[in-house]
Design an enzyme around this catalytic site. Structure first.
Site, PDB file in Angstrom:
ATOM      1  N   HIS A  58      -6.888  -5.874   2.280  1.00  0.00           N
ATOM      2  CA  HIS A  58      -5.724  -5.300   2.956  1.00  0.00           C
ATOM      3  C   HIS A  58      -5.165  -6.362   3.899  1.00  0.00           C
ATOM      4  O   HIS A  58      -5.914  -6.927   4.706  1.00  0.00           O
ATOM      5  CB  HIS A  58      -6.129  -4.108   3.826  1.00  0.00           C
ATOM      6  CG  HIS A  58      -6.697  -2.935   3.103  1.00  0.00           C
ATOM      7  ND1 HIS A  58      -6.016  -1.743   2.963  1.00  0.00           N
ATOM      8  CD2 HIS A  58      -7.899  -2.750   2.497  1.00  0.00           C
ATOM      9  CE1 HIS A  58      -6.774  -0.871   2.311  1.00  0.00           C
ATOM     10  NE2 HIS A  58      -7.925  -1.460   2.014  1.00  0.00           N
ATOM     11  N   ASP A  60       0.849  -1.195   0.000  1.00  0.00           N
ATOM     12  CA  ASP A  60       0.000   0.000   0.000  1.00  0.00           C
ATOM     13  C   ASP A  60       0.882   1.241   0.000  1.00  0.00           C
ATOM     14  O   ASP A  60       1.894   1.308   0.699  1.00  0.00           O
ATOM     15  CB  ASP A  60      -0.910  -0.012   1.237  1.00  0.00           C
ATOM     16  CG  ASP A  60      -2.054   0.978   1.108  1.00  0.00           C
ATOM     17  OD1 ASP A  60      -3.216   0.527   1.014  1.00  0.00           O
ATOM     18  OD2 ASP A  60      -1.797   2.208   1.088  1.00  0.00           O
ATOM     19  N   ILE A  61       0.484   2.227  -0.782  1.00  0.00           N
ATOM     20  CA  ILE A  61       1.275   3.444  -0.937  1.00  0.00           C
ATOM     21  C   ILE A  61       1.229   4.311   0.329  1.00  0.00           C
ATOM     22  O   ILE A  61       2.098   5.166   0.538  1.00  0.00           O
ATOM     23  CB  ILE A  61       0.767   4.233  -2.174  1.00  0.00           C
ATOM     24  CG1 ILE A  61       1.856   5.123  -2.745  1.00  0.00           C
ATOM     25  CG2 ILE A  61      -0.488   5.027  -1.863  1.00  0.00           C
ATOM     26  CD1 ILE A  61       1.536   5.644  -4.148  1.00  0.00           C
ATOM     27  N   ASN A 116     -12.783  -3.570   2.636  1.00  0.00           N
ATOM     28  CA  ASN A 116     -13.737  -2.477   2.701  1.00  0.00           C
ATOM     29  C   ASN A 116     -14.701  -2.619   1.525  1.00  0.00           C
ATOM     30  O   ASN A 116     -14.260  -2.775   0.385  1.00  0.00           O
ATOM     31  CB  ASN A 116     -13.006  -1.137   2.635  1.00  0.00           C
ATOM     32  CG  ASN A 116     -12.086  -0.932   3.833  1.00  0.00           C
ATOM     33  OD1 ASN A 116     -12.372  -1.404   4.929  1.00  0.00           O
ATOM     34  ND2 ASN A 116     -10.976  -0.244   3.619  1.00  0.00           N
ATOM     35  N   GLY A 167     -15.852   2.309   3.699  1.00  0.00           N
ATOM     36  CA  GLY A 167     -14.593   3.033   3.520  1.00  0.00           C
ATOM     37  C   GLY A 167     -13.837   2.638   2.272  1.00  0.00           C
ATOM     38  O   GLY A 167     -12.639   2.901   2.160  1.00  0.00           O
ATOM     39  N   GLN A 168     -14.540   2.019   1.305  1.00  0.00           N
ATOM     40  CA  GLN A 168     -13.858   1.616   0.064  1.00  0.00           C
ATOM     41  C   GLN A 168     -13.671   2.833  -0.840  1.00  0.00           C
ATOM     42  O   GLN A 168     -14.655   3.482  -1.220  1.00  0.00           O
ATOM     43  CB  GLN A 168     -14.670   0.543  -0.667  1.00  0.00           C
ATOM     44  CG  GLN A 168     -13.960   0.043  -1.918  1.00  0.00           C
ATOM     45  CD  GLN A 168     -14.718  -1.081  -2.630  1.00  0.00           C
ATOM     46  OE1 GLN A 168     -15.837  -1.429  -2.246  1.00  0.00           O
ATOM     47  NE2 GLN A 168     -14.104  -1.635  -3.658  1.00  0.00           N
ATOM     48  N   HIS A 209     -10.268  -5.465  -3.318  1.00  0.00           N
ATOM     49  CA  HIS A 209      -8.933  -5.674  -2.765  1.00  0.00           C
ATOM     50  C   HIS A 209      -9.045  -6.035  -1.297  1.00  0.00           C
ATOM     51  O   HIS A 209      -9.941  -5.565  -0.605  1.00  0.00           O
ATOM     52  CB  HIS A 209      -8.049  -4.430  -2.948  1.00  0.00           C
ATOM     53  CG  HIS A 209      -8.649  -3.172  -2.416  1.00  0.00           C
ATOM     54  ND1 HIS A 209      -9.627  -2.469  -3.099  1.00  0.00           N
ATOM     55  CD2 HIS A 209      -8.439  -2.489  -1.270  1.00  0.00           C
ATOM     56  CE1 HIS A 209      -9.973  -1.405  -2.395  1.00  0.00           C
ATOM     57  NE2 HIS A 209      -9.270  -1.395  -1.275  1.00  0.00           N
TER      58      HIS A 209
HETATM   59  P1  AMP Z   1      -9.789   1.287   0.244  1.00  0.00           P
HETATM   60  O1  AMP Z   1     -10.084   2.470   1.108  1.00  0.00           O
HETATM   61  O2  AMP Z   1     -10.112  -0.019   0.929  1.00  0.00           O
HETATM   62  O3  AMP Z   1     -10.405   1.400  -1.124  1.00  0.00           O
HETATM   63  O4  AMP Z   1      -8.218   1.258   0.094  1.00  0.00           O
HETATM   64  C1  AMP Z   1      -7.534   1.749  -1.010  1.00  0.00           C
HETATM   65  C2  AMP Z   1      -6.079   1.686  -0.671  1.00  0.00           C
HETATM   66  O5  AMP Z   1      -5.321   1.840  -1.862  1.00  0.00           O
HETATM   67  C3  AMP Z   1      -5.609   2.772   0.307  1.00  0.00           C
HETATM   68  O6  AMP Z   1      -5.072   2.149   1.476  1.00  0.00           O
HETATM   69  C4  AMP Z   1      -4.541   3.528  -0.499  1.00  0.00           C
HETATM   70  O7  AMP Z   1      -3.465   3.942   0.302  1.00  0.00           O
HETATM   71  C5  AMP Z   1      -4.141   2.493  -1.533  1.00  0.00           C
HETATM   72  N1  AMP Z   1      -3.583   3.021  -2.766  1.00  0.00           N
HETATM   73  C6  AMP Z   1      -4.069   4.006  -3.543  1.00  0.00           C
HETATM   74  N2  AMP Z   1      -3.297   4.201  -4.623  1.00  0.00           N
HETATM   75  C7  AMP Z   1      -2.292   3.291  -4.537  1.00  0.00           C
HETATM   76  C8  AMP Z   1      -1.155   2.983  -5.357  1.00  0.00           C
HETATM   77  N3  AMP Z   1      -0.909   3.647  -6.497  1.00  0.00           N
HETATM   78  N4  AMP Z   1      -0.333   1.990  -4.961  1.00  0.00           N
HETATM   79  C9  AMP Z   1      -0.562   1.329  -3.812  1.00  0.00           C
HETATM   80  N5  AMP Z   1      -1.619   1.563  -2.995  1.00  0.00           N
HETATM   81  C10 AMP Z   1      -2.465   2.545  -3.349  1.00  0.00           C
END
Ligand code: AMP
Length: 114
Positions: A102, A30-31, A87, A93-94, A100
């Site tokens: 986590h 995760d970024i 999520n 919170g998605q 995906h």
């Molecule tokens: P969600 O809130 O469950 O949709 O989580 C989306 C996740 O994607 C968040 O934890 C972000 O930090 C992560 N995210 C967004 N863009 C990227 C990216 N380019 N590379 C890796 N993780 C990312």
């Protein structure tokens, strides 16, 4: 369905720190990590969210969770433990409309989450 950031990662259009890949899933860091280990697992078969997956391809839901558990084991998290979070939708919170999971680990996590 318009392309999400995860479609672009899967297509190799934007970089990701990949930790695991097989025929069915891709896992990358995760970024914006919320724990020392924070990895996202996505199915290569695009679906928006878990509820859609459960309706459209229920046979793949178990495979997806098995794959996520394999990724956690690959990250040496089986012993210390980890959290697996999906999520689903706005109240869940998605933010990214591509299913995906986590994987969070590497520290003692509190419950319930905020
Ligand atoms: P969600 O809130 O469950 O949709 O989580 C989306 C996740 O994607 C968040 O934890 C972000 O930090 C992560 N995210 C967004 N863009 C990227 C990216 N380019 N590379 C890796 N993780 C990312």
């Amino acid at each position: 369905m318009s392309d999400t950031i995860f479609d672009k990662i899967l297509a190799g259009e934007i970089p990701a720190d990949t930790v695991y890949e097989d025929d069915h899933v891709l896992a990358f860091r995760d970024i914006n990590p919320q724990a020392p280990v924070h990895v996202l697992v996505i199915p290569k078969r695009r679906v928006e969210r878990l509820s859609a997956y459960a309706q459209e391809h229920p046979e793949f839901v178990g495979q997806f969770f098995s794959a996520a558990a394999r990724v956690a084991a690959h990250l040496d998290l089986d012993g210390p433990g980890y959290r697996l979070v999906v999520n689903n939708g706005q109240d869940g919170g998605q933010e990214v409309e591509y299913l995906h999971a986590h994987i969070l680990g590497g520290r003692r996590l509190t419950w319930p989450p905020g």
